[in-house]
Each structure stands twice: as C-alpha cells, then as structure tokens.
Design an enzyme around this catalytic site. Structure first.
Site, PDB file in Angstrom:
ATOM      1  N   GLU A  48       9.583  26.561  38.242  1.00 22.32           N
ATOM      2  CA  GLU A  48      10.252  27.867  38.363  1.00 22.32           C
ATOM      3  C   GLU A  48      10.434  28.381  36.938  1.00 22.32           C
ATOM      4  OE1 GLU A  48      10.831  29.501  40.948  1.00 22.32           O
ATOM      5  OE2 GLU A  48      11.170  28.158  42.639  1.00 22.32           O
ATOM      6  N   CYS A  83      16.540  34.867  35.266  1.00 22.23           N
ATOM      7  CA  CYS A  83      15.081  34.885  35.386  1.00 22.23           C
ATOM      8  C   CYS A  83      14.643  36.111  36.170  1.00 22.23           C
ATOM      9  CB  CYS A  83      14.592  33.626  36.080  1.00 22.23           C
ATOM     10  SG  CYS A  83      15.376  33.347  37.679  1.00 22.23           S
TER      11      CYS A  83
HETATM   12  P1  NAD Z   1      13.872  25.695  28.478  1.00 22.43           P
HETATM   13  O1  NAD Z   1      12.488  25.631  28.941  1.00 22.43           O
HETATM   14  O2  NAD Z   1      14.133  25.692  27.029  1.00 22.43           O
HETATM   15  O3  NAD Z   1      14.714  24.454  29.025  1.00 22.43           O
HETATM   16  C1  NAD Z   1      14.833  24.178  30.393  1.00 22.43           C
HETATM   17  C2  NAD Z   1      15.136  22.695  30.555  1.00 22.43           C
HETATM   18  O4  NAD Z   1      14.013  21.949  30.112  1.00 22.43           O
HETATM   19  C3  NAD Z   1      16.318  22.208  29.749  1.00 22.43           C
HETATM   20  O5  NAD Z   1      17.020  21.260  30.491  1.00 22.43           O
HETATM   21  C4  NAD Z   1      15.652  21.544  28.538  1.00 22.43           C
HETATM   22  O6  NAD Z   1      16.417  20.543  27.935  1.00 22.43           O
HETATM   23  C5  NAD Z   1      14.423  20.959  29.189  1.00 22.43           C
HETATM   24  N1  NAD Z   1      13.309  20.701  28.272  1.00 22.43           N
HETATM   25  C6  NAD Z   1      13.034  21.272  27.066  1.00 22.43           C
HETATM   26  N2  NAD Z   1      11.885  20.769  26.554  1.00 22.43           N
HETATM   27  C7  NAD Z   1      11.427  19.879  27.462  1.00 22.43           C
HETATM   28  C8  NAD Z   1      10.273  19.056  27.523  1.00 22.43           C
HETATM   29  N3  NAD Z   1       9.360  19.039  26.547  1.00 22.43           N
HETATM   30  N4  NAD Z   1      10.095  18.276  28.611  1.00 22.43           N
HETATM   31  C9  NAD Z   1      10.988  18.294  29.617  1.00 22.43           C
HETATM   32  N5  NAD Z   1      12.111  19.054  29.614  1.00 22.43           N
HETATM   33  C10 NAD Z   1      12.324  19.838  28.552  1.00 22.43           C
HETATM   34  O7  NAD Z   1      14.532  26.948  29.215  1.00 22.43           O
HETATM   35  P2  NAD Z   1      16.020  27.514  29.040  1.00 22.43           P
HETATM   36  O8  NAD Z   1      16.152  28.247  27.771  1.00 22.43           O
HETATM   37  O9  NAD Z   1      16.989  26.438  29.323  1.00 22.43           O
HETATM   38  O10 NAD Z   1      16.082  28.540  30.247  1.00 22.43           O
HETATM   39  C11 NAD Z   1      15.671  29.857  30.154  1.00 22.43           C
HETATM   40  C12 NAD Z   1      14.317  30.031  30.810  1.00 22.43           C
HETATM   41  O11 NAD Z   1      14.371  29.562  32.154  1.00 22.43           O
HETATM   42  C13 NAD Z   1      13.900  31.485  30.913  1.00 22.43           C
HETATM   43  O12 NAD Z   1      12.541  31.590  30.622  1.00 22.43           O
HETATM   44  C14 NAD Z   1      14.162  31.821  32.365  1.00 22.43           C
HETATM   45  O13 NAD Z   1      13.405  32.899  32.872  1.00 22.43           O
HETATM   46  C15 NAD Z   1      13.817  30.541  33.017  1.00 22.43           C
HETATM   47  N6  NAD Z   1      14.442  30.464  34.332  1.00 22.43           N
HETATM   48  C16 NAD Z   1      13.641  30.535  35.424  1.00 22.43           C
HETATM   49  C17 NAD Z   1      14.220  30.517  36.682  1.00 22.43           C
HETATM   50  C18 NAD Z   1      13.391  30.602  37.925  1.00 22.43           C
HETATM   51  O14 NAD Z   1      13.917  30.292  38.988  1.00 22.43           O
HETATM   52  N7  NAD Z   1      12.139  31.017  37.871  1.00 22.43           N
HETATM   53  C19 NAD Z   1      15.602  30.423  36.813  1.00 22.43           C
HETATM   54  C20 NAD Z   1      16.374  30.349  35.658  1.00 22.43           C
HETATM   55  C21 NAD Z   1      15.790  30.364  34.418  1.00 22.43           C
END
Ligand code: NAD
Length: 523
Positions: free
Chosen positions: A242, A276
């Site tokens: 997602e 998002c």
């Molecule tokens: P992010 O990708 O930085 O982090 C998300 C999660 O992934 C965190 O828990 C982080 O610690 C973890 N993470 C980071 N690097 C990783 C790796 N290499 N391997 C595994 N896990 C890792 O995103 P964010 O800043 O926390 O969230 C914002 C983003 O999320 C925006 O792009 C937003 O649109 C998206 N989002 C999407 C939805 C959806 O349902 N489509 C919902 C909410 C947020």
C-alpha cells in the site's frame, strides 16, 4: 520517508511533533530479536487457528468493546505522538477500527467458509470440487506514521480473524501508538505471541521482511515499497504493498461549487495533508475556476492551525522536519516556475518548528513537482481544464494511481468518467472517506501498490486458497489415464467435438465416439 530522528544506535526517542516534548525512549529490536518474535508467532499460530473462527471473533468483539470504552484515551495517545487534531484521531483512526471490527464480525463466516466448486467440463462432472481458505501462518506488517493506529489495526484484525499470527513493525515515528494497539489486543484476549510489536527504524523493517514470515503487508512510500518488493522476490514472499498517492480531484462544470471547494479544502488539509488519499492536485473546469479558487482560498484562511490537543484546531503540525523540507521544496519549485500563492506558502514558526500554513496555489502546471511528486503536506494546487477528456488526461498523467475524486451533480456522468481514471478507488462527490468504508477494498494501481486491504478483498489477502478435489468414483480408473493408442486419440477427438463443435450433428457423433472410451482398456 527515511528518518533522521535523534536516535542512538539502538534506541528511538519518541516525541510530540507539536511541542518537541520527549514522550519516551525505546530500545530498538535487534535482528535476532525480530527473528525470535517471528518464531514465537509461528509456534503460537496452530493453537490460534485451532481456536476456531467463532472464538476468534468473540475476541475481536472484545477488542471492539474495549476500544470503544478507551476511545478518548487512545485518540489522545494518537494526537500526542502523531500531532493530528483529537477529533480526527477519533474519526479517522478509532472509528475506522471499530467499524472494521464490525465488518469482520458480520462477514468473516460467509467470506471464509468452504465453497463448493461446480465443474462445467463433462469429463470432470463426477468430481466434487471444494475451495478451502487457510491462514498463511505468520503475517509481517510494516506500517507508516500518518495513520499509526487505523492502518496497522485494520490489517491486524483481518490477519487475526483469518487465523494468522502477526508481527508488527510500526513506524519509528509512532511506536507508542502501536504499543497502545498491543495493550488493547492483549487485554481483550489476544495471546501475547499472537500479536507482537517490534520497534525500530527501516533496518528493523528490512529484518522483518527477511525473517521467516509467510506474507508481508507493507504500507509506506513507493521507494521503500520497491526495496521490499525486490527483497521479497528473492524468496518469493507474497506481499501487499500500500504505497503513496498523488490523488486528483476533478470539479466538473456542473458541480456544486460550495460543496466541491469544502471537499477540496478538507481533502487537502486533513491530517495536515499527510494522508495517502489526500487531495494532492485539483482540476476545476475553466467556467468556474476563478470562483472555485476564491472559495478554496477563503475557506483555507478560516482554518485554525494549532496543537492537536486544542479542541478548536483544524490543522495540526507536520510529523517531522524531513516532511517539512519536502513541502517547502515543492512550494518553492512551484513559486519559482510561476505559481501564485493565494494563502499560506510558509512555515508557521510562531506555533513551533513543525507547523506549515495551509497553502493554496494557482497557475500551476504539470511540469511542477507539486503536480507530479507526492507532497504529503498541507498544499492545494489548483489548475483549470476545458474538456472532460483534458481532465481525464491530466488526472491520469501521474505515476500514481491510489484514488481520485469527481465532483458533479450528475452521478451518471461521474460514474462514466470514473471508469476512465487510473485509480484503485474513485469517489464521486467526496474525498478520502473511502478508507473508512470497511466494505470497500483499499489499494492502488501503478506505483501506488499491489494488492488490497480492507473489506472482502483485504480479508482474502490473509488466506491461501486451497482446492480440494474428490473424485467420487473411487473404484473407477479415469478415462484419460494410460492405455493410449489410435482408438484413444479418436475417442478424445470425439470428446472435444462433443463439447466444442459448432454443429449439433458433429456434437452427437462426437458423443458416440467419446463414449467408447468408457470401455477402453486402461493400465
Ligand atoms: P516509509 O516508506 O518511510 O516507511 C514506512 C515503514 O517502512 C516504516 O515503518 C519504516 O520504518 C519502514 N521501512 C523503512 N525502510 C525500510 C526498509 N528498507 N525495509 C523495510 N521497512 C522499511 O513511509 P512513511 O514516511 O512512514 O509513510 C509515508 C508514506 O506512506 C507516503 O508515501 C504515503 O502515501 C504512504 N502511505 C500509503 C498508504 C496506503 O494505504 N496506500 C497509507 C498511508 C501512507
């Protein structure tokens, strides 16, 4: 978003984003501890599955009761760590989870029960087909900070009712909310090893993705999603991704201007634009463009920016300085390329370092970053269009495809245009709220992701489908088994004619030839 929190090598400092106040210091889980958590989850899974759906749903009912009883306390905890107004925490987080529980309690039995699968092929008519849905085993969930409660909780509840155990790695920016979720579930009867939280930054998420989980449900940015997909491909780990969005809102020439402008303002600024499903770009028909822009500007000026705890606050802080830098960079890029700032356009330093003024931009173009990249902040860029085709072309001119909105008084027209938009969801005369519709699948197309959460399709992601085929003629060798030869070939030709020949005569002849195979000698 990678993070530059004040983190010692192995710990996280949890802060209130509005005040900077330190809430707690947490130890990060090591890789070994993450694998140990997954092993405990695996050991606990058979008993959890054996408990049966009825007893698991009774526990989910208890979760729902306890969450309802603790709604204000949990909303306050979300506001403290994520910054959003308490009313938003109640509506977009607590209510969403209560309703997801309602959906699961009412629908899991019919959705997950065994299904008989009738066969159309004459050759297999004597077989009984059955679809059985089985839990994967251990589901890893990696979640972001923007909806720190509703995202992991809705995914977790679906995983648990299906008989899986869960290991959750929440965002490093909101681990305390994840701990609230754990305490809620455990107090409601979910065993400790059935739902576990492992705290850490990106590397902890990567360690969970590498660990022996059976499926991974990831919510976060496109960049991280791609890294996870690459790692998952190595071991063919099934994933749901997602990811981000750049959702367009189209205002057609027959739209109610007052309603559409209120929707655009709420859709762009709810959760300070850090959703998002935020309205990240807006297109208004030229006939009402000026009036629409003026209405959005006027309504934005009335928004009260402040701390989420303050009951009068409409828009809270951004989560973190890094998020702020993206917003500033996109607004500056737009300004330098000729966009007009009608309101906002700068930090709100009087309130604290993470506050940004809700911003409306006009005269934007599709070459600007603000119309192409996910901003994830309180900015509403508005552009005019002349024809329906142009509106669709502009809306689809994006690498993202999470959701879209269309405002029109003509719902048939809205539904017709909706079919042309590249998006997982299209809302007509609303924005964002689809996330709170527990029956509706949530997920995107293009770079916005793979798979679905929520509703029937979200539940289906938590199970493997097994096909069980029972041939009811236990004492009969099958006609297609060995004993080949010219006769058999002719009989099979007849069989194909029986089922697929265009003329009735050929079908009847085919039936005659095919029937001879019943007396054929088989090995
Ligand atoms: P992010 O990708 O930085 O982090 C998300 C999660 O992934 C965190 O828990 C982080 O610690 C973890 N993470 C980071 N690097 C990783 C790796 N290499 N391997 C595994 N896990 C890792 O995103 P964010 O800043 O926390 O969230 C914002 C983003 O999320 C925006 O792009 C937003 O649109 C998206 N989002 C999407 C939805 C959806 O349902 N489509 C919902 C909410 C947020």
């Amino acid at each position: 978003m990678a993070t530059d929190l004040q983190i010692a090598a192995s710990s996280i400092t949890c802060r209130n984003p509005a005040t900077g106040e330190v809430l707690q210091e947490l130890q990060c889980a090591t890789d070994r501890e993450i694998v140990a958590a997954v092993e405990r989850a695996r050991a606990a899974q058979p008993a959890w599955a054996l408990l049966g759906l009825r007893r698991r749903l009774a526990i989910i009912r208890e979760v729902q009761r306890n969450l309802h009883a603790r709604k204000s306390e949990i909303a306050d905890a979300i506001t403290r760590e994520a910054g959003k107004p308490v009313a938003e925490a109640l509506v977009t987080e607590v209510l969403v989870v209560l309703d997801a529980a309602r959906f699961l309690i009412g629908n899991t039995f019919p959705l997950l029960r065994d299904e008989s699968l009738p066969h159309g092929n004459i050759a297999t008519k004597l077989k009984k087909g059955r679809l059985v849905r089985e839990p994967y085993g251990v589901i890893g969930i990696i979640s972001p900070w923007n909806y720190p409660f509703s995202i992991p909780a809705t995914e977790t509840l679906a995983a648990l009712v299906a008989g899986n155990t869960v290991v959750l790695k929440p965002s490093e920016l909101t681990p305390l909310v994840a701990r609230e979720l754990a305490s809620l579930l455990h107090a409601s009867g979910v065993p400790h090893d059935v739902f576990q939280v492992v705290v850490g930054e990106g590397p902890a998420g990567a360690a969970l993705a590498r660990s022996p989980i059976d499926k991974l449900v990831f919510t976060g940015s496109v960049g991280t999603g791609k890294r996870i997909a690459a790692a998952a491909a190595e071991r063919l780990l099934p994933v749901v991704l997602e990811l981000g969005g750049k959702d367009p809102l189209l205002v057609l020439d027959d739209a109610d201007l007052d309603v559409a402008s209120s929707a655009a303002v709420w859709g762009a600024f709810v959760n300070a634009g850090q959703a998002c499903l935020s309205v990240e770009r807006c297109y208004a028909h030229r006939s009402l463009y000026e009036k629409f822009v003026a209405a959005c500007t006027e309504k934005t000026m009335k928004l009260r920016v402040g701390h989420g705890e303050d009951r009068e606050t409409d828009v809270g802080p951004l989560i973190h300085e890094r998020q702020m830098r993206t917003v500033e960079a996109h607004v500056e890029d737009a300004k330098s390329a000729g966009a007009r700032v009608l309101v906002g356009g700068s930090r709100y330093t009087e309130l604290g370092k993470n506050f940004y003024r809700p911003t409306v931009l006009a005269d934007v173009t599709h070459e600007m970053r603000i119309m192409r990249e996910e901003t994830f902040g309180p900015v509403l860029p508005i552009m005019p269009f002349d024809t329906e085709n142009e509106a669709i072309r502009l809306a689809n001119d994006s690498e993202y495809g999470l959701a879209a909105s269309i405002f029109t008084r003509d719902s048939e027209r809205g539904e017709r245009l909706a079919r042309h938009l590249h998006a997982g969801t299209v809302m007509i005369n609303d924005a964002i709220s689809c996330f709170g519709i527990s029956e509706a699948p949530h997920g995107g197309v293009k770079s916005s992701g793979i798979g679905r959460t929520h509703g029937r399709f979200g539940l289906e992601e938590m199970v493997r489908v097994k096909y069980i085929d029972t041939d009811q003629m236990a004492t009969m060798k099958k006609v297609w088994w060995y004993g080949y030869g010219e006769n058999f070939r002719r009989q099979m030709e007849g069989f194909l004619d029986l089922q697929f020949a265009a003329s009735l005569t050929r079908r009847l002849r085919g039936a005659l030839r095919a029937s001879r195979t019943l007396w054929r000698k088989r090995l």
